[in-house]
Design a protein around this motif. Sequence first.
Motif, PDB file in Angstrom:
ATOM      1  N   MET A  29      76.884  36.182  63.304  1.00 41.60           N
ATOM      2  CA  MET A  29      77.748  35.604  64.317  1.00 41.60           C
ATOM      3  C   MET A  29      78.539  34.419  63.764  1.00 41.60           C
ATOM      4  O   MET A  29      79.729  34.251  64.047  1.00 41.60           O
ATOM      5  N   GLY A  30      77.877  33.602  62.949  1.00 42.19           N
ATOM      6  CA  GLY A  30      78.557  32.463  62.356  1.00 42.19           C
ATOM      7  C   GLY A  30      79.677  32.887  61.416  1.00 42.19           C
ATOM      8  O   GLY A  30      80.766  32.307  61.424  1.00 42.19           O
ATOM      9  N   LEU A  31      79.411  33.929  60.621  1.00 45.62           N
ATOM     10  CA  LEU A  31      80.430  34.426  59.685  1.00 45.62           C
ATOM     11  C   LEU A  31      81.639  34.979  60.434  1.00 45.62           C
ATOM     12  O   LEU A  31      82.789  34.678  60.087  1.00 45.62           O
ATOM     13  N   PHE A  32      81.376  35.794  61.456  1.00 51.04           N
ATOM     14  CA  PHE A  32      82.481  36.378  62.216  1.00 51.04           C
ATOM     15  C   PHE A  32      83.255  35.321  62.996  1.00 51.04           C
ATOM     16  O   PHE A  32      84.482  35.399  63.127  1.00 51.04           O
ATOM     17  N   LEU A  33      82.545  34.331  63.484  1.00 55.47           N
ATOM     18  CA  LEU A  33      83.181  33.332  64.343  1.00 55.47           C
ATOM     19  C   LEU A  33      83.984  32.300  63.558  1.00 55.47           C
ATOM     20  O   LEU A  33      85.033  31.840  64.031  1.00 55.47           O
ATOM     21  N   TRP A  34      83.519  31.980  62.340  1.00 56.59           N
ATOM     22  CA  TRP A  34      84.141  30.871  61.623  1.00 56.59           C
ATOM     23  C   TRP A  34      84.830  31.246  60.306  1.00 56.59           C
ATOM     24  O   TRP A  34      85.797  30.584  59.920  1.00 56.59           O
ATOM     25  N   LEU A  35      84.346  32.287  59.631  1.00 59.61           N
ATOM     26  CA  LEU A  35      84.821  32.531  58.270  1.00 59.61           C
ATOM     27  C   LEU A  35      85.725  33.748  58.102  1.00 59.61           C
ATOM     28  O   LEU A  35      86.744  33.675  57.412  1.00 59.61           O
ATOM     29  N   PHE A  36      85.363  34.886  58.684  1.00 55.34           N
ATOM     30  CA  PHE A  36      86.148  36.104  58.472  1.00 55.34           C
ATOM     31  C   PHE A  36      87.529  35.955  59.112  1.00 55.34           C
ATOM     32  O   PHE A  36      87.628  35.690  60.316  1.00 55.34           O
ATOM     33  N   PRO A  37      88.588  36.132  58.351  1.00 57.45           N
ATOM     34  CA  PRO A  37      89.955  35.870  58.851  1.00 57.45           C
ATOM     35  C   PRO A  37      90.325  36.645  60.114  1.00 57.45           C
ATOM     36  O   PRO A  37      91.010  36.107  60.985  1.00 57.45           O
ATOM     37  N   ASP A  38      89.878  37.899  60.206  1.00 54.50           N
ATOM     38  CA  ASP A  38      90.291  38.730  61.346  1.00 54.50           C
ATOM     39  C   ASP A  38      89.660  38.304  62.660  1.00 54.50           C
ATOM     40  O   ASP A  38      90.154  38.657  63.733  1.00 54.50           O
ATOM     41  N   THR A  39      88.548  37.569  62.593  1.00 56.28           N
ATOM     42  CA  THR A  39      87.844  37.203  63.820  1.00 56.28           C
ATOM     43  C   THR A  39      87.628  35.702  63.980  1.00 56.28           C
ATOM     44  O   THR A  39      87.175  35.257  65.029  1.00 56.28           O
ATOM     45  N   SER A  40      87.957  34.924  62.969  1.00 60.12           N
ATOM     46  CA  SER A  40      87.701  33.488  63.007  1.00 60.12           C
ATOM     47  C   SER A  40      88.544  32.801  64.087  1.00 60.12           C
ATOM     48  O   SER A  40      89.744  33.027  64.198  1.00 60.12           O
ATOM     49  N   ILE A  41      87.900  31.934  64.863  1.00 62.49           N
ATOM     50  CA  ILE A  41      88.624  31.203  65.898  1.00 62.49           C
ATOM     51  C   ILE A  41      89.581  30.181  65.267  1.00 62.49           C
ATOM     52  O   ILE A  41      90.523  29.731  65.912  1.00 62.49           O
TER      53      ILE A  41
END
Length: 242
Positions: A29-41
């Motif tokens: 969840m942390g990776l998707f929310l903060w790091l991955f460009p396609d899903t980062s807020i």
Amino acid sequence: MLTIFIKELNSYFSSLVAYITIVIFLTAMGLFLWLFPDTSILEYGYAGLDSLFNIAPYLFMFLIPAITMRSLAEEKKEGTFELLATKPLTDWQIVLGKYLAALALVIIAILPTGIYYYTVYHLGGVEGNIDSGAVIGSYIGLILLGGAYVAIGIFCSSITKNQIIAFTIAVFLSFFAFSGFDSISQLLALQKIDDIIINLGINHHYQAISRGVLDTRDLLYFLSVISIFLVLTKTILGGRKW
């Protein structure tokens, strides 16, 4: 039932199952929310937890079956279910005890994500510029979704002695229940009844609750799915000949 609940919950935390589940979920969840460009807020330019609640159902499709695959399959394989059945416990108490223990672990895994909400709440240009109602609705929807997946997983664990088979079937049924009806509704021959078919899927009701609107129809849907699979599990146990 309380005895089974405590026993199951202790078994999760006395092994690596609980810790691995929680760490994997929070890390992903942390990776998707903060790091991955396609899903980062940070890439969206606005404060929100949409990516978390969009990705969580697919993570749960694998994590929850991994939790529940041993619930009854291991008991049957090791021959300990006969010993359990000799105790003054009804089939319903056994099923509900195991179900609630797995659900409690799922909720425990979800709770630390509140840190993400707190962070995003203070991250916006205007503090608190986040739709808290939608976030609360999404959390309720995620817990109900987890409850449905757990019921499916417990059922799959009851129909086999092999944990890998139980895991595989649970992943398939969870995926189909969430996305399968949406895909079926796209078939040309079924376009006239596509709304009815979509309403049969979990995704439609999960998205509705995630908008922050708690409709009793959505709540009844999740409770119905949970009840159906728990009744099926109890029926399997009631007809056991092992």
